[in-house]
Design a protein around this motif. Structure first.
Motif: not given
Length: 1468
Positions: A662-669, A678-691
């Motif tokens: 499960k991944v989260r898109i960080l940048s789109v060019d 990012s795989i690390r930021q795709a988790s629920a806990t990591a997603a909360a830290t991305v403001t």
């Protein structure tokens, strides 16, 4: 289909005439028809019972009148004959009188039985494939044209391309120009769907029933159906029979582009002694600006030249559409596609009969007669008709024509789409479209139904597609498919030439979900049926003829060892669509449960990707720096290693290809397309830290609260946006004016920090970076800065937005901006930042104000911002030409690279020119590659022209005077050393020109080397014009004015001091001119082959080399050769910057100012009194090397820097593999891969066959070269060659080690296995394979090797092999397992003291002293000699002192005494 019969009103009165006409008609049929003639020709019109004729009422009346007249004449002329005979009219006379009123000709359809080879036909391209054209023919037939049957010119180009490819496979390289000339265009470039073509049938395959339903399937099936009829478009075949006299205005035919001339194209029309010409102007009218040689064109004759050899033609579509003819000289000149005037002679339900081109009969079947013409067709009406084909086997000839509007105008048929839009039929009704109400308008009992889809658009339903059940015949008056009935149908194809949709009424087709791959949506969840399982894929039937494929890595969430147990043919499977390729008819599916049941959004294109989106992906590839993950539709994204996992272990140990993440898109060019996830930021806990930091702008003044304190940074929470921010603790300490330790002690969580400036943003991780706000008193706040309040000398802050031609663009406020020139950015160009990064915040000083453009000129030099600072100004500010003097040494930045030299920026408005001759001391061929824009360079001012505002600059060393007096021949003396350049190279020697003069002399090839046996011819070839050399004047002949030079090293021995003195006089400045050493590019004064400066590079280090070398022993892969004695003084630091691919250690090619180890050792051992002298010598030596000259006399103390240097060294040491490998590595640094290979081969041929180790070293170097730069095939070829010339086992093991150390583990494993298979009798190969497995962590495979190896090895090698495996377990595997193996060995062989010693050493590595004590006690329990006991007690005592304690050491001593006493008493 037989023509329909028209019933007469009074049959009884006309039976006599009808029977006579039928009888006479039958006499015209030939008795022996020609073979290949259609059965259509021999069929007669039959008259069924009840009477019937195809004549019209007018013709019947005329015949009746003539019959009456003839009857009266016969009554008077021959009264003796019966009335019945006299009443019959004469057939010939009747036929002659009724020529314009012929009997109706039977109208037939074209099918596979009636089409014959040699038949010419008009077709329309249905689809273009890579190697063929699919052609739509009349009456729902399909044909194909192979690429070799398009034109003879295109076929010739294909053959020539094939011939040119054969030598290229053998290694030849074609230049780009020849490639562009021989490149053959694709059929997609020459043809398009919907284009009309004239074709000739060349072959009709496998006779059988007409199968027109084939086109109704998918396009692949349509292509298969078209294979039955093979066509040719070659103009020579199509236009055969056309006479030169027929080439008149309005005549249309096919032609091929034969050549391209200055004013137009020469066309091949296939007509003898006649060629076509198409001007470029007329070609543009045809909608195409350029035609290819071999392209097929449809042309219309414009005019014929007076000599009848050149026919001018046109390709204008309008001209071709309107071109028509009225007559021809021969029937063979009538081509399909010709438009002509036709006269309607008869009308029937199955079509109409016509007379075309004056006297030829023609028919038009019901499919080629307009359904709703503007005016009703009548007999005697003249219409435009286009010929489709000639009906074979008829005499006189008969043609089939078409009256359809789209064929008359040679355009695609259009259908009404919507209210007023008109579109092509395939676009308006694509395959799969369901039509709810089609009306049956005609029934053909044995063929099918013709239905009306919309006005002017009909569809055809073959009898096999009316129902799923077998239907033998259709009826127009009864049954479910009678006339005017309404049905629901589905589009399954399109006949473009006939303008008919192919429809189906089958319930199975109507309910079928997908008819083609393009109907399937990516991401759709489907249920399919397993069709078959192969080793490479699983095939799934989705719907009807649409199949999907599942690759093995998508069988399940985990790899399946036995997929056949899970997937059975006919079983049901739930899957999801991964990708759809409509062109290739491919549907890729996945059966991974996680993907099938996922509720996350489906990402199919980069345009759908949004930053922050979380979705599923599959690991596609595992790299060292990250992962490549794959989404739907083959969309890929990169996951950096830092975003892949929180673990510190290698990615290959955590992730495998095929794993779902499960991944989260960080940048789109979008340009170029690139996704970062990012795989690390795709988790629920990591997603909360991305403001969300979208509201935070760079340059904004903010304040925040400390939330976390780390070792070097602090994390803040900004009060306005609650975004996370990072600030360096050093920056915070500077803001508060305190030291870093004091700040760490006083800073606490929850503390508020004000006046911070945002300097950068990281949207991927959701945080910003802040720094301290400038506290300069005269910097007004951003809100109060205006252009009116600004003044020169004022300090302002701004943000870098971009870089332009004149420097960095600084934005002060929304309306105020300025420019920071790179020469105004810092006082030291090399140490400072002349080109600040975009979005960085700078404090600058206003130097100039332009009120007109509202623009500022800024400076960030510390000397301007803080004039009292103690830091010296390295690069002074140059504002006017008066600041420059001739001879000044200045630095600047390259502004542009022109054809005649460089332009260097010295100040804001001052540029200097450096001409090509002023760039280098020597000749450099490819000088442009040495420079780039904005590069820092250093030079001296050559001249300043204040009037013209021109500044000349030089990078050359020596005197600035360019008109120095030249040296005369009388000023030379024998034995003098001179500097010069190679003027010319001849087979017998070199001509050398002395520097600064026009005097040149000969250096004979015998004067190149002191070695008499050396091959000087090879060394002579290494010199080239422009090479800089130092020569010895051998002799002077003043009468003949001839000079002889020598380059022998013996003439220059002990002459270093003179060289230094001459070089010092030659160098008139301090430091190196040209590109500053801090840059990556270095000016090269002698040879374009020499590499960049490597003084500041780190040596190449491989931490694994020592360990692996220790295991392989004498046969290690790394080429660690001993230094030869004659080259010991040239030993330098290891190879810099780019690691040498051959991994040759202990020397450097271009070491700059570094010195050799031997020199440093000598300096260390010298007395202190000589330090000052040595220091001055080192300075001179550095000056000498900065100029980089090719000093031939110093080759014994100087590193090789060119091919010539290496060749000279090899003349003296031809058997030194060290020099040969140096030479190869030097060539590799210059990207001369092929030359490096050639050098290696030459080394093997040169080195004496007795020097086996030297030759082996070169072979290993060649293997390394092929491993890094070659292909698998080239590596295998070199490996086999090396195995033949050396010890085969050694080469096998070396190659395996090379592959292993280059991270090609799978190939290394295969090589080890191959070695074991061939050298299974060797214990070493099994041991190395075990080590390979253990290093990779594959313990199971490693432990399976021991029993396998014992089966192959001799019994005497078993104990050695088991011991080696046990040692490897201790080092790389499980120590307990190794201990178990050793216990078994010593139990079975207690007197093998060497194995006991190895066992003790292995246990000592574990550090367990108690285990060691137990082993020693067991050893001394065995009877042994006193000498052996002494060695074991000595080892025990050392181990007790090392890892034990004093008590243990005393106990060992006591036991030694006891053992000695016991041994003494036992001997007595």
């Amino acid at each position: 289909m037989a023509g329909q019969k028209r019933a007469l009103e009074d049959n009884s009165s006309r039976n006599v005439k009808k029977s006579k006409l039928a009888k006479d008609k039958s006499k015209d049929v030939p008795e022996n028809p020609v073979q290949l003639m259609s059965t259509l020709a021999s069929e007669e019109i039959d008259f069924p019972r009840g009477g019937g004729t195809s004549l019209t009422a007018v013709e019947v009346k005329a015949i009746r009148a003539e019959a009456t007249q003839e009857a009266d004449n016969e009554l008077f002329a021959a009264s003796g004959k019966s009335q019945k005979k006299k009443s019959r009219p004469d057939n010939k006379k009747s036929k002659t009188s009724l020529t314009p009123k012929k009997d109706a000709v039977r109208i037939e359809h074209l099918n596979y039985k009636r089409i014959v080879p040699g038949m010419k036909v008009l077709g329309q391209i249905a689809s273009v494939q890579s190697l063929a054209l699919i052609i739509s023919l009349p009456n729902q037939l399909m044909g194909h044209v192979p690429i070799t049957q398009v034109t003879s010119q295109l076929t010739s180009r294909l053959e020539s391309m094939h011939e040119q490819e054969e030598p290229s496979d053998a290694g030849s390289v074609d230049d780009g120009e020849s490639d562009s000339q021989t490149e053959v265009p694709d059929l997609f470039q020459l043809f398009h769907a919907g284009q009309y073509v004239r074709a000739v049938v060349t072959n009709v395959h496998a006779s059988g029933a007409t199968n027109i339903s084939g086109i109704g399937k998918l396009r692949d099936d349509a292509a298969k159906a078209s294979r039955r009829i093979e066509l040719s478009l070659v103009p020579k075949i199509v236009n055969s029979g056309v006479l030169k006299a027929d080439l008149k205005s309005g005549f249309t035919l096919s032609a091929a582009v034969q050549s391209i001339e200055d004013h137009g194209y020469i066309l091949d029309m296939g007509i003898q002694d006649s060629s076509g010409f198409l001007s470029f102007q007329d070609a543009q009218r045809g909608g195409n600006s350029k035609f290819q040689v071999g392209q097929l064109l449809d042309v219309a004759v414009v005019k014929m030249s007076s000599n009848g050899r050149i026919c001018t033609v046109s390709v204008d579509p309008k001209v071709i559409q309107l071109s028509s003819i009225t007559e021809v000289n021969n029937v063979t000149s009538v081509l399909p596609g010709i438009l002509g005037q036709a006269l309607i002679t008869a009308i029937s339900p199955s079509g109409i009969n016509l007379q075309i081109l004056g006297f030829f009969d023609a028919t038009a079947d019901e499919f080629h007669v307009p359904a709703n013409p503007d005016k009703a067709l009548k007999i005697g009406q003249k219409v435009k008709a286009r010929i489709l084909y000639e009906i074979p086997g008829n005499s006189p000839p008969r043609f089939s024509v078409s009256l359809l509007d789209h064929i008359i105008s040679l355009e695609e048929k259009l259908a009404t789409h919507g209210i007023s839009d008109r579109a092509a039929v395939p676009s308006a009704y694509p395959i799969g479209t369901t039509l709810n109400d089609v009306k049956v308008k005609r029934v053909e009992p044995e063929r099918g139904l013709v239905v009306e889809v919309q006005p002017n658009l009909d569809g055809f339903i073959h009898i096999s597609h009316t129902s799923d059940d077998h239907v033998p015949t259709l009826s127009s008056s009864s049954g479910p498919w009678r006339l005017n009935t309404i049905h629901r149908a589905r589009v399954i194809g399109y006949h473009s030439l006939d303008g008919l949709l192919q429809l189906s009424l089958r319930l199975s087709v109507l309910e079928q979900r997908f008819l083609q791959a393009g109907d399937i949506q990516v991401g759709e969840v489907l249920k399919g049926t397993v069709k078959r399982l192969t080793d490479s894929a699983l095939f799934v039937s989705i719907s009807g003829d649409v199949d999907g494929i599942i690759w093995p890595n998508h069988y399940a969430d985990i790899p399946l060892k036995h997929p056949s147990r899970r997937f059975k043919a006919g079983g049901s499977i739930k899957c999801r669509v991964l990708a759809v390729d409509p062109d290739r008819k491919r549907v890729e599916l996945t059966a991974k449960k996680t993907l099938v049941e996922s509720t996350l959004p489906v990402l199919t294109s980069i345009k759908e990707a949004k930053i922050g989106m979380v979705t599923d992906a599959v690991v596609y590839r595992v790299l060292e720096k990250g992962l490549v993950v794959q989404f739907f539709s083959d969309l890929k994204a990169f996951v950096p290693s830092r975003e892949a996992s929180d673990n510190t272990s290698k990615l290959k140990d955590v992730f495998v290809a095929g794993r779902i993440v499960k991944v989260r898109i960080l940048s789109v060019d979008l340009d170029p397309p690139r996704l970062v996830a990012s795989i690390r930021q795709a988790s629920a806990t990591a997603a909360a830290t991305v403001t969300d930091i979208s509201d935070v702008t760079i340059g904004a003044v903010v304040e925040g609260v400390v939330t976390e304190i780390h070792k070097a940074t602090a994390v803040l929470s900004l009060r306005s946006s609650h975004a996370r921010a990072l600030i360096s603790l050093k920056t915070l300490a500077n803001i508060r004016g305190t030291l870093l330790p004091q700040l760490k002690a006083s800073l606490k969580v929850g503390e508020t920090i004000e006046s911070l400036v945002v300097i950068s943003r990281n949207e991927e991780k959701g945080f910003v970076t802040v720094a301290g706000h400038s506290k300069v008193a005269d910097v007004p706040k951003k809100g109060h800065v205006s252009f009116d309040t600004l003044s020169i000398g004022q300090v302002v802050g701004g943000r870098v937005t971009r870089h332009g031609r004149h420097g960095a663009h600084i934005k002060i406020t929304g309306r105020i901006s300025g420019t920071l020139h790179p020469t105004d950015a810092c006082d030291d160009y090399e140490a400072g930042i002349p080109f600040p990064t975009v979005d960085s915040i700078l404090k600058t000083l206003v130097v100039d104000i332009d009120n007109t453009s509202k623009h500022l000129t800024l400076s960030s030099r510390p000397s301007r911002l803080a004039p009292g600072s103690a830091k010296p100004v390295i690069d002074r500010e140059i504002n006017t030409l008066k600041d420059l003097n001739v001879g000044d040494s200045v630095r600047g930045f390259i502004k542009s690279v022109a054809e005649h030299g460089l332009f260097v920026m010295l100040g804001r408005n001052i540029d200097a020119r450096v001409q090509i001759r002023e760039l280098f001391d020597g000749f450099v061929k490819d000088w442009k590659t040495q420079f780039e824009l904005n590069q820092l360079v250093k030079g001296r001012i050559l001249s300043v022209d204040s009037e013209n505002k021109r500044v000349e600059m030089t990078f050359r060393s020596g005197d600035l005077k360019r008109d120095a007096p030249s040296l005369a021949l009388d000023g030379l003396r024998e034995g003098q050393k001179i500097f010069g350049r190679v003027k010319r190279v001849e087979p017998y020697g070199l001509f050398i020109e002395i520097d600064g003069t026009k005097i040149s002399g000969l250096c004979h090839k015998s004067q190149l080397s002191d070695n008499k046996d050396a091959d000087v011819t090879v060394a002579l070839r290494t010199f080239r014009e422009g090479d800089r050399v130092r020569a010895h004047v051998l002799s002077i002949d003043k009468e003949k004015r001839q000079l002889s030079f020598s380059l022998k090293p013996s003439h220059f021995e002990g002459d270093d001091s003179n060289v230094d003195a001459e070089l010092d006089s030659f160098s008139g400045h301090e430091g190196t001119l040209g590109v500053v050493a801090g840059d990556d590019v270095e000016m090269q004064a002698v040879s374009a082959e020499s590499d960049g400066d490597s003084e500041k590079s780190d040596p190449h280090e491989n931490p694994d080399t020592g360990e692996s070398d220790g295991e392989i022993g004498d046969e290690d892969m790394a080429l660690d050769l001993p230094m030869p004695s004659q080259s010991r003084s040239t030993r330098r630091s290891p190879t810099p910057k780019q690691a040498a691919p051959l991994r040759v250690e202990g020397f450097s090619w271009f070491s700059g100012n570094t010195r050799s180890d031997a020199e440093s050792d000598e300096e260390t051992s010298s007395d202190e009194g000589s330090e000052d002298g040595e220091s001055s010598k080192r300075k001179k030596r550095r000056k000498k090397k900065e100029i980089e000259q090719d000093l031939t006399a110093d080759m014994h103390t100087k590193l090789p820097e060119s091919n010539a240097d290496f060749e000279r060294l090899l003349l003296g040491s031809p058997n030194s593999s060290y020099l040969w490998v140096q030479y190869m590595s030097f060539l590799l640094q210059l990207s001369e891969i092929d030359k490096a290979r050639e050098t290696g081969r030459r080394a093997i041929q040169t080195i004496s066959f007795r020097e086996e180790q030297e030759r082996l070293n070169v072979w290993i170097a060649l293997l390394n070269v092929e491993n890094v730069y070659g292909t698998d095939e080239s590596l295998e070829a070199v490996f086999k060659d090396a195995a033949r010339h050396n010890d085969s086992k050694t080469i096998h093991l070396r190659l395996a080690a090379i592959l292993d150390q280059s991270q090609k583990h799978e190939k290394a494993e295969d090589q080890y296995k191959r070695t074991c298979k061939k050298f299974g009798f060797s214990s070493k190969v099994w041991t190395l394979l075990c080590e390979h497995y253990l290093r990779r962590g594959d313990f199971e495979q490693a432990r399976r090797l021991l029993p396998r190896s014992l089966q192959s090895l001799e019994k005497r090698k078993h104990l050695k092999t088991i011991s080696k495996f046990a040692q490897l377990e201790y080092k790389l595997g499980d120590a307990e397992r190794g201990k178990t193996i050793f216990e078994g060995i010593v139990d079975s062989h207690p007197k093998r003291w060497d194995l006991w010693s190895i066992y003790i050493d292995m246990e000592a590595g574990q550090g367990d002293i108690q285990s060691l004590r137990n082993i020693f006690n067991r050893v001394f329990a065995i009877k042994m000699t006193s000498h052996k006991a002494k060695s074991f007690f000595k080892k025990w005592l050392e181990l007790e002192r090392k890892i034990g304690d004093e008590e243990g050491a005393l106990a060992v001593k006591q036991k030694a005494v006891e053992w000695t006493q016991k041994a003494a008493s036992g001997s007595q």
